[in-house]
Enzyme design. Structure first.
Site, PDB file in Angstrom:
ATOM      1  N   PHE A  12       1.126  -1.384   0.320  1.00 33.01           N
ATOM      2  CA  PHE A  12      -0.486   0.027  -0.199  1.00 33.01           C
ATOM      3  C   PHE A  12       0.629   1.129   0.125  1.00 33.01           C
ATOM      4  CE2 PHE A  12      -1.933   2.806   2.883  1.00 33.01           C
ATOM      5  CZ  PHE A  12      -2.877   3.259   2.288  1.00 33.01           C
ATOM      6  N   LEU A  51      10.098  -0.754   3.650  1.00 33.34           N
ATOM      7  CA  LEU A  51       8.501  -0.632   3.943  1.00 33.34           C
ATOM      8  C   LEU A  51       8.342  -2.014   4.239  1.00 33.34           C
ATOM      9  CD1 LEU A  51       8.192   1.423   1.253  1.00 33.34           C
ATOM     10  CD2 LEU A  51       7.026   2.850   2.510  1.00 33.34           C
ATOM     11  N   ALA A  52       8.886  -3.065   3.303  1.00 33.98           N
ATOM     12  CA  ALA A  52       8.133  -4.034   3.716  1.00 33.98           C
ATOM     13  C   ALA A  52       7.707  -4.552   4.849  1.00 33.98           C
ATOM     14  CB  ALA A  52       9.124  -5.343   2.817  1.00 33.98           C
ATOM     15  N   ALA A  53       7.112  -5.583   5.268  1.00 35.34           N
ATOM     16  CA  ALA A  53       6.256  -5.752   6.681  1.00 35.34           C
ATOM     17  C   ALA A  53       5.164  -6.190   6.381  1.00 35.34           C
ATOM     18  CB  ALA A  53       6.715  -4.675   6.804  1.00 35.34           C
ATOM     19  N   SER A  55       1.579  -6.217   8.541  1.00 33.19           N
ATOM     20  CA  SER A  55       1.532  -4.814   9.141  1.00 33.19           C
ATOM     21  C   SER A  55       0.003  -4.475   9.436  1.00 33.19           C
ATOM     22  CB  SER A  55       1.506  -3.481   8.179  1.00 33.19           C
ATOM     23  OG  SER A  55      -0.147  -3.889   6.086  1.00 33.19           O
ATOM     24  N   THR A 100       6.529   2.495  12.479  1.00 29.70           N
ATOM     25  CA  THR A 100       5.131   3.092  12.976  1.00 29.70           C
ATOM     26  C   THR A 100       5.040   3.935  14.230  1.00 29.70           C
ATOM     27  OG1 THR A 100       2.447   2.153  13.346  1.00 29.70           O
ATOM     28  CG2 THR A 100       4.896   0.294  13.480  1.00 29.70           C
ATOM     29  N   ASP A 101       3.755   4.491  14.142  1.00 29.43           N
ATOM     30  CA  ASP A 101       3.489   4.864  15.617  1.00 29.43           C
ATOM     31  C   ASP A 101       3.210   4.129  16.809  1.00 29.43           C
ATOM     32  OD1 ASP A 101       1.356   4.752  15.153  1.00 29.43           O
ATOM     33  OD2 ASP A 101       0.796   6.104  15.058  1.00 29.43           O
ATOM     34  N   GLU A 102       2.720   3.298  15.844  1.00 28.66           N
ATOM     35  CA  GLU A 102       2.394   1.982  17.611  1.00 28.66           C
ATOM     36  C   GLU A 102       3.796   1.115  18.160  1.00 28.66           C
ATOM     37  OE1 GLU A 102      -0.530  -1.386  16.128  1.00 28.66           O
ATOM     38  OE2 GLU A 102      -0.856   0.274  14.528  1.00 28.66           O
ATOM     39  N   TYR A 126       1.746  -7.014  16.688  1.00 23.71           N
ATOM     40  CA  TYR A 126       3.208  -6.480  15.634  1.00 23.71           C
ATOM     41  C   TYR A 126       3.550  -5.731  15.610  1.00 23.71           C
ATOM     42  CZ  TYR A 126       2.645  -2.797  12.257  1.00 23.71           C
ATOM     43  OH  TYR A 126       3.387  -0.936  11.064  1.00 23.71           O
ATOM     44  N   LYS A 130       7.912  -4.145  14.708  1.00 27.22           N
ATOM     45  CA  LYS A 130       7.900  -3.550  14.585  1.00 27.22           C
ATOM     46  C   LYS A 130       9.320  -2.860  15.302  1.00 27.22           C
ATOM     47  CE  LYS A 130       7.171  -1.408  11.458  1.00 27.22           C
ATOM     48  NZ  LYS A 130       7.989  -1.269   9.105  1.00 27.22           N
ATOM     49  N   PRO A 181     -17.864  -3.868  11.037  1.00 27.93           N
ATOM     50  CA  PRO A 181     -17.948  -4.547  12.167  1.00 27.93           C
ATOM     51  C   PRO A 181     -16.643  -3.212  13.492  1.00 27.93           C
ATOM     52  CG  PRO A 181     -16.387  -5.803  10.895  1.00 27.93           C
ATOM     53  CD  PRO A 181     -17.470  -4.399  10.444  1.00 27.93           C
ATOM     54  N   ASN A 225     -13.315   6.000  15.947  1.00 22.50           N
ATOM     55  CA  ASN A 225     -13.287   4.894  15.264  1.00 22.50           C
ATOM     56  C   ASN A 225     -14.874   5.159  14.635  1.00 22.50           C
ATOM     57  OD1 ASN A 225     -11.088   3.808  15.301  1.00 22.50           O
ATOM     58  ND2 ASN A 225     -11.292   2.571  16.518  1.00 22.50           N
TER      59      ASN A 225
HETATM   60  O1  DAU Z   1      -0.692   3.151  13.632  1.00 22.48           O
HETATM   61  C1  DAU Z   1       0.084   2.994  12.320  1.00 22.48           C
HETATM   62  C2  DAU Z   1      -0.351   1.677  12.190  1.00 22.48           C
HETATM   63  O2  DAU Z   1      -1.550   2.000  11.488  1.00 22.48           O
HETATM   64  C3  DAU Z   1       0.880   1.091  11.090  1.00 22.48           C
HETATM   65  O3  DAU Z   1       1.356   0.946  12.047  1.00 22.48           O
HETATM   66  C4  DAU Z   1      -0.381  -0.092  10.975  1.00 22.48           C
HETATM   67  O4  DAU Z   1       0.080  -1.333  10.149  1.00 22.48           O
HETATM   68  C5  DAU Z   1      -2.213  -0.295  10.493  1.00 22.48           C
HETATM   69  O5  DAU Z   1      -2.558  -1.571  10.050  1.00 22.48           O
HETATM   70  C6  DAU Z   1      -2.053   0.634  11.818  1.00 22.48           C
HETATM   71  O6  DAU Z   1      -2.809  -0.435  12.340  1.00 22.48           O
HETATM   72  P1  DAU Z   1      -4.248   0.043  13.694  1.00 22.48           P
HETATM   73  O7  DAU Z   1      -4.464  -1.104  13.851  1.00 22.48           O
HETATM   74  O8  DAU Z   1      -4.854   1.412  13.516  1.00 22.48           O
HETATM   75  O9  DAU Z   1      -5.288   0.246  12.230  1.00 22.48           O
HETATM   76  P2  DAU Z   1      -7.212  -0.763  11.275  1.00 22.48           P
HETATM   77  O10 DAU Z   1      -7.624  -0.612  10.211  1.00 22.48           O
HETATM   78  O11 DAU Z   1      -6.526  -2.611  11.580  1.00 22.48           O
HETATM   79  O12 DAU Z   1      -7.199  -0.681  12.791  1.00 22.48           O
HETATM   80  C7  DAU Z   1      -7.657   1.270  12.703  1.00 22.48           C
HETATM   81  C8  DAU Z   1      -8.683   1.025  13.871  1.00 22.48           C
HETATM   82  O13 DAU Z   1      -9.842   0.812  13.847  1.00 22.48           O
HETATM   83  C9  DAU Z   1      -8.554   0.255  14.914  1.00 22.48           C
HETATM   84  O14 DAU Z   1      -8.923   0.862  16.632  1.00 22.48           O
HETATM   85  C10 DAU Z   1      -9.750  -0.793  15.327  1.00 22.48           C
HETATM   86  C11 DAU Z   1     -10.610  -0.331  14.657  1.00 22.48           C
HETATM   87  N1  DAU Z   1     -11.096  -1.337  13.521  1.00 22.48           N
HETATM   88  C12 DAU Z   1     -10.306  -2.171  12.848  1.00 22.48           C
HETATM   89  C13 DAU Z   1     -11.363  -3.218  12.062  1.00 22.48           C
HETATM   90  C14 DAU Z   1     -10.456  -3.685  10.417  1.00 22.48           C
HETATM   91  C15 DAU Z   1     -12.543  -2.010  13.821  1.00 22.48           C
HETATM   92  O15 DAU Z   1     -12.708  -1.149  14.414  1.00 22.48           O
HETATM   93  N2  DAU Z   1     -13.353  -2.600  12.881  1.00 22.48           N
HETATM   94  C16 DAU Z   1     -12.403  -3.078  11.710  1.00 22.48           C
HETATM   95  O16 DAU Z   1     -12.940  -3.993  11.201  1.00 22.48           O
END
Ligand code: DAU
Length: 320
Positions: A12, A51-53, A55, A100-102, A126, A130, A181, A225
């Site tokens: 991405f 960048l390969a990871a 994620s 990542t900030d995580e 994850y 990182k 969800p 969210n």
């Molecule tokens: O902060 C940077 C990070 O952001 C990157 O290092 C990661 O690679 C990237 O995946 C992302 O991590 P998140 O866990 O924050 O992203 P994600 O899109 O999985 O989830 C965003 C927020 O939404 C998180 O609080 C979980 C929530 N979520 C996610 C999914 C997939 C939901 O509520 N429902 C969902 O179905």
């Protein structure tokens, strides 16, 4: 002629970085590698942008070892290759590690932000992988004087984002009238940055960053969210010609992610003040562009959610 190895360039964020470097620097040779092999004998790389990871946090919860192999061992492999190939010829070269900030863990106080000196506190497999790779990169700088630079970025969004992540997943599900969800109560906060702004930050840091330094990249754009999902529902209702409020009826609260970090928020002052970067795309513009891209690339969405991707994708969905 300068030549740069970009790893993860089929992913991405990586695909946007490759696109940017190829257009901005026509006199630079860009080699994109999306599975680790040693190309250093073939090309005398002047730089590496790594960048390969693996994620996705949810995937790391179900299969942590894949994250150790790709994110930790993969990074150390690459560090070793660069160290060996560049030994005694480090000047003018650069190993750029994209992170990542995580790695900083989660924030509770709304007035607190992650800065470059925030203590590492990774809380998911994850982010632990990182964080570990970041430590190895710094160790190679300290021990072997490898010329490195690191950036830690907040959540990205935009075209080509795999629909296991929040924004493309919601767009895809709204399109198919499937449940949306939302984990837990939807109160977790993320700081969203348009992916092309991230690619531009990587460009600036690659060319102007200082060896051994870390730069935090963020959009100063925090969203709960649930508020973000409502905003997306409204944009999608408008684009699909549905009555306002139709898509929001699909919102379904589901079991929370294990160890779900509450809030991430970046203070990008160092990058802005020292290197002059700032986000250029507002969230409204970025989200609208993103939704439009997905609606005009429905074949891409269908492709990546079917065939060989489908087994895992549906498995993830079933566990929610
Ligand atoms: O902060 C940077 C990070 O952001 C990157 O290092 C990661 O690679 C990237 O995946 C992302 O991590 P998140 O866990 O924050 O992203 P994600 O899109 O999985 O989830 C965003 C927020 O939404 C998180 O609080 C979980 C929530 N979520 C996610 C999914 C997939 C939901 O509520 N429902 C969902 O179905």
């Amino acid at each position: 002629m300068p030549n740069i190895l970009i790893t993860g360039g089929a992913g991405f964020i990586g695909s946007h970085v490759v696109r940017r470097f190829v257009t901005q620097y026509p006199d630079t040779q860009i080699v994109n590698l999306d599975a680790l092999t040693n190309l250093f004998n073939q090309y005398d790389f002047t730089g590496v942008i790594h960048l390969a990871a693996e994620s996705h946090v949810d995937r790391s919860i179900s299969d942590p070892m894949a994250f150790v192999v790709t994110n930790v061992i993969g990074t150390v492999n690459l560090l070793n290759a660069a160290r060996t190939a560049w030994k005694g010829r480090e000047a003018g070269r650069r190993f750029y590690h994209v992170s990542t900030d995580e790695v900083y863990g989660e924030l509770h106080d709304p007035n607190e932000f992650f800065v470059e000196t925030t203590k590492y506190d990774p809380r998911s497999p994850y982010s632990a992988s990182k964080a570990s790779s970041d430590h190895f990169v710094r160790a190679y700088h300290n021990t072997y004087k490898l010329p490195v630079v690191i950036s830690n970025c907040s959540n990205n969004y935009g075209p080509n984002h795999f629909p296991e992540k929040l924004i493309p997943l919601m767009i895809n599900n709204i399109r198919h009238n499937k449940p949306l969800p939302v984990y837990g109560k939807g109160e977790n906060v993320r700081d969203w940055l348009y992916v092309e702004d991230h690619a531009r930050a990587i460009d600036v840091i690659y060319h102007q960053g200082i060896n051994g330094e870390t730069y935090n990249i963020g959009g100063c754009n925090e969203w709960k969210n649930i508020d973000l999902v409502h905003l997306l529902c409204n944009i999608m209702d408008e684009k699909l010609g549905r009555d306002t409020g139709t898509s929001a009826q699909l919102i379904t609260y589901v079991t929370d992610r294990a160890g779900h970090d509450l809030r991430y928020a970046i203070d990008p002052a160092k990058l802005m003040n020292n290197l002059g970067w700032k986000p250029s795309v507002t969230f409204e513009e970025g989200l609208t562009k993103t939704v439009e891209w997905y609606l005009t690339h429905q074949d891409w969405l269908d492709d990546v959610t079917s065939g060989h991707y489908q087994h895992y994708y549906e498995g993830m969905y079933a566990t929610r």
